[in-house]
Scaffold this active site. Structure first.
Site, PDB file in Angstrom:
ATOM      1  N   GLY A  25      43.356  40.399  40.535  1.00  0.00           N
ATOM      2  CA  GLY A  25      42.551  39.419  39.806  1.00  0.00           C
ATOM      3  C   GLY A  25      41.581  38.706  40.726  1.00  0.00           C
ATOM      4  N   SER A  26      42.035  37.567  41.243  1.00  0.00           N
ATOM      5  CA  SER A  26      41.119  36.711  42.021  1.00  0.00           C
ATOM      6  C   SER A  26      40.506  37.448  43.208  1.00  0.00           C
ATOM      7  CB  SER A  26      41.854  35.460  42.500  1.00  0.00           C
ATOM      8  OG  SER A  26      43.111  35.818  43.024  1.00  0.00           O
TER       9      SER A  26
ATOM     10  N   ASP B 239      51.472  43.497  39.873  1.00  0.00           N
ATOM     11  CA  ASP B 239      50.556  42.475  39.357  1.00  0.00           C
ATOM     12  C   ASP B 239      50.882  41.103  39.955  1.00  0.00           C
ATOM     13  OD1 ASP B 239      50.038  41.110  35.967  1.00  0.00           O
ATOM     14  OD2 ASP B 239      48.886  40.915  37.827  1.00  0.00           O
ATOM     15  N   GLY B 240      49.894  40.593  40.712  1.00  0.00           N
ATOM     16  CA  GLY B 240      50.047  39.223  41.220  1.00  0.00           C
ATOM     17  C   GLY B 240      49.808  39.153  42.720  1.00  0.00           C
ATOM     18  N   GLY B 241      48.666  38.582  43.108  1.00  0.00           N
ATOM     19  CA  GLY B 241      48.358  38.408  44.534  1.00  0.00           C
ATOM     20  C   GLY B 241      48.021  39.690  45.253  1.00  0.00           C
TER      21      GLY B 241
ATOM     22  N   SER C 185      42.379  42.084  36.787  1.00  0.00           N
ATOM     23  CA  SER C 185      42.807  41.081  35.803  1.00  0.00           C
ATOM     24  C   SER C 185      41.638  40.137  35.597  1.00  0.00           C
ATOM     25  CB  SER C 185      44.005  40.289  36.343  1.00  0.00           C
ATOM     26  OG  SER C 185      43.997  38.978  35.794  1.00  0.00           O
TER      27      SER C 185
ATOM     28  N   MET D   2      56.052  42.141  38.478  1.00  0.00           N
ATOM     29  CA  MET D   2      55.321  40.920  38.816  1.00  0.00           C
ATOM     30  C   MET D   2      55.603  40.548  40.266  1.00  0.00           C
ATOM     31  SD  MET D   2      53.523  40.198  36.245  1.00  0.00           S
ATOM     32  CE  MET D   2      52.857  38.637  36.833  1.00  0.00           C
TER      33      MET D   2
ATOM     34  N   HIS E 136      48.483  42.333  28.924  1.00  0.00           N
ATOM     35  CA  HIS E 136      49.700  41.794  29.541  1.00  0.00           C
ATOM     36  C   HIS E 136      50.156  40.618  28.688  1.00  0.00           C
ATOM     37  CE1 HIS E 136      51.704  39.885  33.363  1.00  0.00           C
ATOM     38  NE2 HIS E 136      52.569  40.171  32.397  1.00  0.00           N
TER      39      HIS E 136
ATOM     40  N   GLY F 133      51.773  33.349  34.904  1.00  0.00           N
ATOM     41  CA  GLY F 133      51.184  32.133  34.342  1.00  0.00           C
ATOM     42  C   GLY F 133      49.835  31.790  34.937  1.00  0.00           C
ATOM     43  N   PHE F 134      49.623  32.192  36.212  1.00  0.00           N
ATOM     44  CA  PHE F 134      48.369  31.791  36.858  1.00  0.00           C
ATOM     45  C   PHE F 134      47.884  32.858  37.843  1.00  0.00           C
ATOM     46  CE2 PHE F 134      48.399  27.569  35.126  1.00  0.00           C
ATOM     47  CZ  PHE F 134      49.758  27.308  34.911  1.00  0.00           C
ATOM     48  N   GLY F 135      46.572  32.939  37.999  1.00  0.00           N
ATOM     49  CA  GLY F 135      46.014  33.822  39.024  1.00  0.00           C
ATOM     50  C   GLY F 135      45.953  33.075  40.347  1.00  0.00           C
ATOM     51  N   GLY F 136      45.589  33.785  41.408  1.00  0.00           N
ATOM     52  CA  GLY F 136      45.366  33.163  42.707  1.00  0.00           C
ATOM     53  C   GLY F 136      46.617  32.727  43.453  1.00  0.00           C
TER      54      GLY F 136
ATOM     55  N   HIS G 107      42.848  44.772  32.823  1.00  0.00           N
ATOM     56  CA  HIS G 107      44.142  44.111  32.606  1.00  0.00           C
ATOM     57  C   HIS G 107      43.857  42.750  31.996  1.00  0.00           C
ATOM     58  CE1 HIS G 107      48.373  43.096  33.636  1.00  0.00           C
ATOM     59  NE2 HIS G 107      47.905  41.912  33.952  1.00  0.00           N
TER      60      HIS G 107
ATOM     61  N   MET H   6      52.127  37.779  27.902  1.00  0.00           N
ATOM     62  CA  MET H   6      53.016  36.716  28.389  1.00  0.00           C
ATOM     63  C   MET H   6      53.205  35.725  27.232  1.00  0.00           C
ATOM     64  SD  MET H   6      51.401  36.524  32.195  1.00  0.00           S
ATOM     65  CE  MET H   6      49.865  37.240  31.654  1.00  0.00           C
TER      66      MET H   6
ATOM     67  N   ASP I  33      45.122  39.367  30.508  1.00  0.00           N
ATOM     68  CA  ASP I  33      46.292  38.467  30.522  1.00  0.00           C
ATOM     69  C   ASP I  33      46.309  37.569  29.291  1.00  0.00           C
ATOM     70  OD1 ASP I  33      45.897  38.386  34.029  1.00  0.00           O
ATOM     71  OD2 ASP I  33      47.660  39.134  32.959  1.00  0.00           O
TER      72      ASP I  33
ATOM     73  N   MET J 276      48.288  34.796  27.249  1.00  0.00           N
ATOM     74  CA  MET J 276      49.315  33.774  27.469  1.00  0.00           C
ATOM     75  C   MET J 276      49.330  32.808  26.282  1.00  0.00           C
ATOM     76  SD  MET J 276      48.609  32.850  31.450  1.00  0.00           S
ATOM     77  CE  MET J 276      48.388  34.133  32.682  1.00  0.00           C
TER      78      MET J 276
HETATM   79  O1  LIG Z   1      49.639  38.134  34.907  1.00  0.00           O
HETATM   80  C1  LIG Z   1      49.139  37.555  35.865  1.00  0.00           C
HETATM   81  C2  LIG Z   1      49.465  36.136  36.160  1.00  0.00           C
HETATM   82  O2  LIG Z   1      50.453  35.699  35.254  1.00  0.00           O
HETATM   83  C3  LIG Z   1      48.261  38.318  36.746  1.00  0.00           C
HETATM   84  O3  LIG Z   1      47.610  39.383  36.033  1.00  0.00           O
HETATM   85  C4  LIG Z   1      47.272  37.486  37.549  1.00  0.00           C
HETATM   86  O4  LIG Z   1      46.284  37.010  36.703  1.00  0.00           O
HETATM   87  C5  LIG Z   1      46.677  38.339  38.619  1.00  0.00           C
HETATM   88  O5  LIG Z   1      45.750  37.540  39.312  1.00  0.00           O
HETATM   89  P1  LIG Z   1      45.807  37.482  40.928  1.00  0.00           P
HETATM   90  O6  LIG Z   1      47.182  37.053  41.314  1.00  0.00           O
HETATM   91  O7  LIG Z   1      45.484  38.879  41.404  1.00  0.00           O
HETATM   92  O8  LIG Z   1      44.743  36.464  41.264  1.00  0.00           O
HETATM   93 CO   LIG Z   2      48.890  40.118  34.408  1.00  0.00          CO
END
Ligand SMILES: O=C(CO)[C@@H](O)[C@H](O)COP(=O)(O)O
Ligand SMILES: [Co+2]
Length: 245
Positions: A204-205, A182-184, A15, A147, A74, A152-155, A40, A76, A42, A44
Site C-alpha cells: 500500500g503506502s 498484506d501489511g507493511g 492496496s 496479515m 479485502h 485496520g490501517f495502512g503504513g 487490492h 474487514m 480494503d 472496512m
Molecule cells: O488490509 C490492510 C490494512 O488493514 C492492508 O491492505 C494495508 O492497507 C496495506 O497497506 P500498507 O501496510 O502496505 O501501507
Molecule cells: Co488489505
C-alpha cells in the site's frame, strides 16, 4: 490480469487504502500503468476493524472505469456473508474475508456462496490467529491472506514473525494455492516474503508514496519469481479445481 494465474507466480496488487481516495480511478490507473497486476481494495466497516473505508457502490464505479483488472476485495467486516452478492455485482473477482469474522458453522456456507457468485475465495488470517485454522478449508479456497500488520490501517510496521506461517503453508501445501501477504510490504521487506514462499504481494503506502513505482513493482515481482523458481514452485497449481470454478 483479469483472473488468478494458473500457476504460482509473483503478482503485485497495490492496496488503495493509502491512496488519495478522491481520485481513486486516477491513482489505480497510475499503479496499473506502472505494472501492477491487480488491485487490492480494503473494505472496512468500523466494526471488525476500527476504521471505515469504501463499499460496493464505490467499487462498482471504479469497475466502470477499470473494466478488466482483477479486483481483490479485502473484507474487514463483521458480517462477511452480508456483502457477497453486492461485491460480485460490483465486479469483484476475489472475495477475501477473515476467518476471525465468522464461525466454524458458517464457513462452508460463506465459501459456497462466494463460489456461486463466481468469485475466487480468499481466507484472511490476522497476526494472532494460528495458521493451523486454515487446514480444514484448504481444499475449498483459492488464496490464504497472511496479515503482516494488525488489520485496520495502512503504513504500519511489517511483522516479520508472520513469515513462519507462510513457510509452514508453502512447505505443507507447496502447490495447492496462492499465498497473499498484506501489511507493511515494500522493497525492504519483500525479500522475507519471497524467501518464505508468498506469491501474491499487497503493498500500500510503499507503492503509493514511491517515486518509482514501476521499478519497485518489477523488483518485488522478480524477487518473488526467483524464489519460487529456486523452490521449483512456479508450476501449475496442482489442485485443478482451483482453476476451474
Ligand atoms: O488490509 C490492510 C490494512 O488493514 C492492508 O491492505 C494495508 O492497507 C496495506 O497497506 P500498507 O501496510 O502496505 O501501507
Ligand atoms: Co488489505
Amino acid at each position: 490480469m483479469d483472473s488468478l494465474p494458473k500457476g504460482i507466480k509473483g503478482i503485485i496488487g497495490p492496496s488503495i487504502l493509502s491512496a488519495d481516495l478522491s481520485k481513486l480511478t486516477d491513482e489505480s490507473r497510475r499503479l496499473l500503468d506502472a505494472g501492477a497486476d491487480y488491485l487490492h481494495l480494503d473494505v472496512m466497516d468500523g466494526h471488525f476493524v476500527p476504521n471505515l473505508t469504501i463499499g460496493h457502490p464505490v467499487i462498482k464505479c471504479l469497475r466502470k472505469n477499470i473494466p478488466k483488472v482483477y479486483f481483490d476485495a479485502h473484507m474487514m467486516v463483521a458480517k462477511p456473508e452480508q456483502w457477497i452478492e453486492e461485491m460480485a455485482g460490483a465486479g469483484v473477482n476475489q472475495y477475501t474475508f477473515h476467518i476471525e469474522s465468522t464461525t466454524k458453522e458458517s464457513m462452508p456456507e460463506i465459501i459456497r456462496k462466494i463460489k456461486e457468485a463466481d468469485m475466487k475465495v480468499g481466507l484472511g488470517i490476522k497476526p494472532k490467529t494460528d495458521i493451523s485454522v486454515v487446514e480444514e478449508y484448504i481444499n475449498d479456497i483459492d488464496v490464504v491472506l497472511i496479515m503482516t500488520v494488525e488489520p485496520g490501517f495502512g503504513g504500519q510496521k511489517f511483522m516479520g514473525d508472520m513469515m513462519e506461517k507462510i513457510r509452514w503453508l508453502r512447505k505443507t501445501y507447496p502447490q495447492l494455492l496462492h499465498i497473499e501477504v498484506d501489511g507493511g510490504v515494500s522493497t525492504k521487506t519483500i525479500d522475507d516474503c519471497a524467501q518464505a514462499g508468498a506469491n501474491m504481494i499487497v503493498s500500500g503506502s510503499a507503492l503509493i508514496d514511491s517515486k518509482q513505482p514501476d521499478k519497485d513493482i518489477e523488483q518485488m515481482r522478480n524477487l518473488i519469481d526467483e524464489n519460487l523458481k529456486s523452490k521449483k514452485l512456479h508450476l501449475q497449481i496442482t489442485n485443478n479445481e482451483h482453476c476451474s470454478h
